[in-house]
Scaffold this motif. Structure first.
Motif, PDB file in Angstrom:
ATOM      1  N   PHE A  98       9.327  10.061 -11.974  1.00 23.36           N
ATOM      2  CA  PHE A  98       9.531   8.910 -11.097  1.00 23.36           C
ATOM      3  C   PHE A  98      10.738   9.122 -10.189  1.00 23.36           C
ATOM      4  N   ARG A  99      11.819   9.551 -10.768  1.00 20.36           N
ATOM      5  CA  ARG A  99      13.063   9.643 -10.015  1.00 20.36           C
ATOM      6  C   ARG A  99      13.027  10.775  -8.988  1.00 20.36           C
ATOM      7  N   THR A 101      10.269  11.873  -7.577  1.00 20.05           N
ATOM      8  CA  THR A 101       9.332  11.445  -6.540  1.00 20.05           C
ATOM      9  C   THR A 101      10.044  10.584  -5.499  1.00 20.05           C
ATOM     10  N   ALA A 102      10.898   9.686  -5.939  1.00 22.87           N
ATOM     11  CA  ALA A 102      11.642   8.848  -4.997  1.00 22.87           C
ATOM     12  C   ALA A 102      12.504   9.691  -4.070  1.00 22.87           C
ATOM     13  N   LEU A 162       3.684   4.586  -9.716  1.00 25.54           N
ATOM     14  CA  LEU A 162       4.277   5.652  -8.918  1.00 25.54           C
ATOM     15  C   LEU A 162       3.899   5.505  -7.445  1.00 25.54           C
ATOM     16  N   LEU A 165       5.960   2.871  -5.900  1.00 30.36           N
ATOM     17  CA  LEU A 165       7.321   3.349  -5.663  1.00 30.36           C
ATOM     18  C   LEU A 165       7.388   4.145  -4.365  1.00 30.36           C
ATOM     19  N   ARG A 169       9.613   3.144  -1.074  1.00 30.29           N
ATOM     20  CA  ARG A 169      10.637   4.012  -0.482  1.00 30.29           C
ATOM     21  C   ARG A 169      10.347   4.302   0.981  1.00 30.29           C
ATOM     22  N   ASP A 178      17.285   5.849  -5.559  1.00 29.65           N
ATOM     23  CA  ASP A 178      17.551   6.289  -6.929  1.00 29.65           C
ATOM     24  C   ASP A 178      17.548   5.100  -7.892  1.00 29.65           C
ATOM     25  N   ALA A 181      13.965   3.747  -8.345  1.00 30.01           N
ATOM     26  CA  ALA A 181      13.175   4.641  -9.185  1.00 30.01           C
ATOM     27  C   ALA A 181      13.584   4.534 -10.645  1.00 30.01           C
ATOM     28  N   THR A 203      16.762   6.866 -18.234  1.00 32.07           N
ATOM     29  CA  THR A 203      16.537   6.770 -16.787  1.00 32.07           C
ATOM     30  C   THR A 203      17.827   6.826 -15.980  1.00 32.07           C
TER      31      THR A 203
END
Length: 211
Positions: A98-99, A101-102, A162, A165, A169, A178, A181, A203
């Motif tokens: 997830f993080r 991808t952001a 996802l 998200l 963004r 950040d 995410a 996270t």
């Protein structure tokens, strides 16, 4: 874009380069407008190849655009894979996905626009991040790390979150990507059965950057 073994001779190399140029042109069109009605002539001109070359590689525009999406998904999976090497905890892998991808909305904007517009239909495909995520979910369930029962159902929830998200963004670049995410990843981990304190800590771990 995804890398593969180089063709053995000059003819094969040129053929592979022409095909990749067409795929690259289709990816650009998908990222810019999402419009697949562009003529084959326009696609060939953008790719800087001859009109007749198109049919040496694809039977239709639909086949080309499908190949372009698959190419983007494979690149997405490869980028994430390169940065999570050595992580074994399924919960950590989910959060990192997830993080990262952001962050890719800044480092790989074309790729993320394609993912936003086309990714939902590929959540359960065998390309990109989907098979990797399904594997991690299955491992997490088998080990007791996750308390959900069905990995495929969990993948639907993860994939949809996802995609949202990525849309967030791209649509709201003013937001702290950040933090957004990490918040979403924490919610997902809690949904999967990870204890709240553990989910929060995971996270917020240091995360590798993207080139």
């Amino acid at each position: 874009m995804p890398t593969s073994a180089l063709p053995k001779n000059r003819f094969e190399r040129r053929r592979a380069e022409t095909r990749q140029a067409l795929v690259r042109a289709a990816r650009q069109i998908l990222a810019e407008t999402g419009d697949t009605s562009a003529s084959i002539q326009a696609i060939a001109e953008r790719a800087d190849v001859g009109f007749g070359s198109f049919y040496n590689h694809f039977e239709s525009k639909t086949e080309l655009f499908d190949a372009a999406v698959a190419d983007a998904l494979d690149e997405f999976g490869q980028v994430i894979d390169e940065r999570v090497q050595g992580i074994e905890d399924p919960a950590e892998l989910v959060a990192a996905g997830f993080r990262l991808t952001a962050r890719m909305t800044d480092s790989h904007p074309e790729l993320m626009r394609i993912l936003r517009d086309r990714g939902l239909a590929y959540i359960h495909s065998d390309r990109g991040l989907a098979p990797r995520a399904l594997r991690d979910l299955e491992i997490g369930i088998a080990s007791g790390r996750f308390t959900c029962r069905n990995a495929t159902t969990a993948l639907s929830a993860l994939g949809g979150t996802l995609m949202s998200l990525v849309a967030l963004r791209l649509d709201r670049p003013d937001l702290d990507g950040d933090e957004a995410a990490s918040d979403l990843a924490e919610m997902v981990l809690r949904m999967l059965g990870v204890p709240p304190d553990d989910a929060h800590e995971i996270t917020r771990h240091p995360l590798p950057g993207l080139d």
